[in-house]
Enzyme design. Structure first.
Site, short mmCIF file in Angstrom:
data_model
loop_
_atom_site.label_atom_id
_atom_site.label_comp_id
_atom_site.label_asym_id
_atom_site.label_seq_id
_atom_site.Cartn_x
_atom_site.Cartn_y
_atom_site.Cartn_z
N SER A 41 1.00 -1.04 0.13
CA SER A 41 0.06 0.02 -0.03
C SER A 41 0.71 1.20 0.00
CB SER A 41 -1.07 0.07 1.22
OG SER A 41 -0.20 0.04 2.26
N GLU A 45 -6.36 -1.00 -7.09
CA GLU A 45 -5.24 -0.06 -7.77
C GLU A 45 -4.27 -0.84 -8.47
OE1 GLU A 45 -5.23 3.86 -4.84
OE2 GLU A 45 -3.90 2.17 -4.02
N HIS A 73 -3.07 -3.30 -5.72
CA HIS A 73 -3.36 -3.11 -4.49
C HIS A 73 -4.93 -3.20 -3.83
CE1 HIS A 73 -3.96 0.25 -1.06
NE2 HIS A 73 -3.66 -0.81 -0.37
N ASN A 117 -4.20 6.15 -0.71
CA ASN A 117 -3.69 6.44 0.45
C ASN A 117 -2.57 7.69 0.29
OD1 ASN A 117 -4.10 4.20 2.00
ND2 ASN A 117 -2.47 2.98 1.36
#
Length: 313
Positions: A148, A181, A169, A219
Site C-alpha cells: 500500500s 489499484e 493493491h 493512500n
C-alpha cells in the site's frame, strides 16, 4: 472514401484483436502471505474460478487462513444465496476446492501465471522474496505486490522481469471492497498492465490505474488527510472527538480520521509517513507527527492493542 474507411476500421479491429491476443489469460495464481489480505485475495480469486495456491511459513498459519476463508464464504453465501442454501453450499465447496496451500513458495511457482505478494511491509524482505522466486517462476509469469505504500519499481528491480511486474493493491476486507489499484512502473509492459486489469475485473473488482507514486491514489490522499487531522489536534485547534464528528457529519465520511487511524493501526500509519518523509523530506504533507510517534513508542497502536487515540474495551 467508403472503402478507405472500411479498411481503416478493419485494420483498427485487427490491431485490437492482436493486442488482446497478446494479453496473458491468468488462470493459476500463487499468493504469498496468508494474513487477512492474502487470504482475502485467495478467496475472491478462487470464487471466480481461478486455481489458487496460498503460501505462508507454517501449516498452522495456513490452517487459520483456510478457516478464515471458509467463514468468510459462509457470510457471503448468506446474502448471495439467501433463498438457495444448496447452491450456497456448492459455491463454498467449489471455491475451497480451488485453493491449495504450501509452505514452499519456490516449489509451487513453476506453473503459475501470476504471483501476488501480500507479506510484511518491508522492502528488503519483499525484494528478497521476489529475487528468489524469479529464479523458479516461468518466463511468462507476472509478479505483483499488494503493497500500500512501498515503491513497486524498487521491487521490480530485484528481479529480471521488470516488464512483467506491477502493483495490485486490494483493500481490506478484500471480499467486500470493490476497488483495486493497478500500478504500473516505467518498465511495466502494456501486456502486463492489461493482464492485471483483466484479472482484477475477473475477480469482481473495479480497477483504477496509477503510476508508481507514493501511496498510489487512495493512500496518497488519505494518509496526509489523517496526518493533518493529527496536526490540527496537536496545535489545540480542535479536539479529536470534534474533528471526527465534523468529518462524519460535514463530509459524510463513515469514520473520522482518528477512528480510522486507530482502525488502520498507528504503527502502520507511522511506517507509511516515515517512508514517504525519507523520499521527500521537504514535503510538508509527509512531515512526521510527535504525538503519533509517542503513541507508537508507548505501544498504543489502536484497536488491535486496545488503545490508540481512543481506548477500547
Amino acid at each position: 472514401m467508403a472503402f478507405a474507411t472500411r479498411h481503416f476500421v478493419r485494420a483498427a479491429s485487427s490491431d485490437a484483436a492482436t493486442a488482446a491476443a497478446k494479453k496473458l489469460l491468468i488462470k493459476h495464481v500463487t499468493i504469498i502471505g496468508g494474513g487477512l489480505m492474502g487470504a482475502g485475495i485467495a478467496q475472491v480469486a478462487a470464487a471466480s474460478g481461478h486455481t489458487v495456491v496460498l503460501v505462508d511459513q507454517s501449516d498452522e498459519i495456513l490452517k487459520k487462513s483456510t478457516k478464515g476463508i471458509e467463514e468468510s464464504l459462509k457470510r457471503v453465501t448468506k446474502k448471495k444465496f439467501a433463498d438457495k442454501p444448496e447452491a450456497g453450499a456448492e459455491f463454498i465447496k467449489t471455491t475451497l476446492k480451488n485453493i491449495t496451500t504450501s509452505t514452499d513458495a519456490a516449489s509451487v511457482v513453476h506453473s503459475t501465471d501470476l504471483v501476488i505478494e501480500a507479506i510484511v511491509e518491508n522492502l528488503e524482505v519483499k525484494n528478497e522474496l521476489f529475487k528468489r522466486l524469479d529464479k523458479f517462476a516461468p518466463e511468462h509469469t507476472i509478479f505483483a505486490s499488494n503493497t500500500s505504500s512501498l515503491q513497486i519499481t524498487k521491487m521490480a528491480n530485484a528481479t529480471t522481469r521488470q516488464d512483467r511486474f506491477g502493483g495490485l493493491h486490494f483493500f481490506n476486507p478484500v471480499p467486500m471492497m470493490k476497488l483495486v489499484e493497478v500500478i504500473k512502473t516505467p518498465m511495466t509492459s502494456r501486456k502486463t498492465f492489461e493482464s492485471l486489469v483483466d484479472f482484477s475485473k475477473a475477480v469482481g473488482k473495479s480497477p483504477v490505474s496509477c503510476k508508481d507514486t507514493p501511496g498510489f491514489i487512495v493512500n496518497r490522499l488519505l494518509v496526509p488527510y489523517m496526518m493533518e487531522a493529527v496536526r490540527l489536534f496537536e496545535r489545540g485547534d480542535a479536539s479529536k472527538e470534534d474533528i471526527d464528528v465534523a468529518m462524519k457529519l460535514g463530509a459524510g465520511y463513515p469514520m473520522g480520521p482518528f477512528e480510522l487511524l486507530d482502525y488502520v493501526g498507528l504503527d502502520t500509519s507511522k511506517y507509511i509517513i516515515d517512508g514517504w518523509h525519507s523520499l521527500e523530506p521537504n514535503n510538508p504533507l509527509f512531515a512526521p507527527s510527535p504525538l503519533l510517534n509517542k503513541l507508537v513508542e508507548e505501544k498504543k497502536l489502536g484497536k488491535k492493542t486496545g488503545e490508540g487515540f481512543y481506548k477500547y474495551k
